[in-house]
Write an enzyme that holds these catalytic residues in place. Structure first.
Site, PDB file in Angstrom:
ATOM      1  N   GLU A  46      -6.244  -1.040  -2.092  1.00 53.41           N
ATOM      2  CA  GLU A  46      -7.102  -2.237  -2.102  1.00 53.41           C
ATOM      3  C   GLU A  46      -6.318  -3.452  -1.606  1.00 53.41           C
ATOM      4  O   GLU A  46      -6.819  -4.233  -0.793  1.00 53.41           O
ATOM      5  CB  GLU A  46      -7.617  -2.478  -3.523  1.00 53.41           C
ATOM      6  N   ASP A  50      -7.423  -5.273   1.853  1.00 56.91           N
ATOM      7  CA  ASP A  50      -7.824  -6.675   1.839  1.00 56.91           C
ATOM      8  C   ASP A  50      -7.178  -7.419   3.003  1.00 56.91           C
ATOM      9  O   ASP A  50      -7.837  -8.189   3.716  1.00 56.91           O
ATOM     10  CB  ASP A  50      -7.430  -7.304   0.498  1.00 56.91           C
ATOM     11  N   ASN A 113     -13.915  -3.536  -4.292  1.00 58.96           N
ATOM     12  CA  ASN A 113     -12.531  -3.065  -4.375  1.00 58.96           C
ATOM     13  C   ASN A 113     -12.382  -1.720  -3.662  1.00 58.96           C
ATOM     14  O   ASN A 113     -11.405  -1.486  -2.948  1.00 58.96           O
ATOM     15  CB  ASN A 113     -12.090  -2.931  -5.832  1.00 58.96           C
ATOM     16  N   GLU A 116     -12.366  -2.257   0.121  1.00 59.26           N
ATOM     17  CA  GLU A 116     -11.056  -2.694   0.598  1.00 59.26           C
ATOM     18  C   GLU A 116     -10.059  -1.534   0.581  1.00 59.26           C
ATOM     19  O   GLU A 116      -9.264  -1.374   1.514  1.00 59.26           O
ATOM     20  CB  GLU A 116     -10.549  -3.862  -0.242  1.00 59.26           C
TER      21      GLU A 116
END
Length: 186
Positions: A46, A50, A113, A116
């Protein structure tokens, strides 16, 4: 085999390392422990995803809007990849089908989440170009469709003021004039 078939359908390509994608959908509440005792879940993916998502969206906006300044691109990227939009895009993509059952009962942020983390898995498995293509082809259309309906309802006036002062080449200082009162202090 069915989950792998669904994953290939979602991604548009066959994964080289399916274990990365399994990890992308493993919420921390469903962590496994490896031989050395480390918890295995999607949090590291994650984190990576991101950054890859922000880079891919920055690249996209830079190319699509050659006359926008840095502030406009930052504002637009922030609106597009915000938590509410990511959660909605992940749900629209059907990522809930891939999450481990127990994790589905958590907050809606689990979906964003996982999205990502999925981008992080694509990056590690296939490289940046494939992750960028995934973002542009699979996510950007959904971002654009959902962005307007999911914009934050409260305006961040501090950010607006900072943008305005930068645009007009002014400086701005913030000073606390009074400490907030504590309620219920013992």
């Amino acid at each position: 085999k069915e989950p792998l078939y669904l994953l290939v359908e979602l991604l548009g390509f066959e994964p080289r390392d399916p274990s990365l994608y399994d990890l992308a959908f493993r919420h921390s509440s469903m962590s496994k422990t490896d031989k050395e005792g480390f918890k295995l879940n999607n949090e590291r993916l994650e984190f990576l995803g991101d950054s890859v998502l922000a880079t891919a969206m920055s690249h996209y906006l830079y190319q699509q809007h050659p006359h926008w300044d840095e502030g406009e691109m930052s504002k637009r990227r922030g609106a597009i990849v915000g938590r509410k939009v990511n959660n909605a895009v992940a749900q629209r993509m059907g990522l809930d089908r891939f999450l481990h059952r127990e994790a589905r009962q958590g907050s809606a942020d689990i979906y964003g989440n996982a999205l990502e983390a999925l981008i992080g898995a694509i990056f590690l498995d296939q490289g940046y170009a494939r992750a960028d293509t995934f973002v542009r082809q699979r996510m950007v259309p959904l971002f654009m469709e959902l962005e307007g309906s999911l914009r934050e309802q409260t305006t961040n006036y501090k950010s607006l003021l900072l943008e305005w002062t930068q645009k007009h080449h002014l400086s701005l200082d913030f000073r606390m004039l009074q400490e907030p009162k504590r309620s219920g202090a013992l």
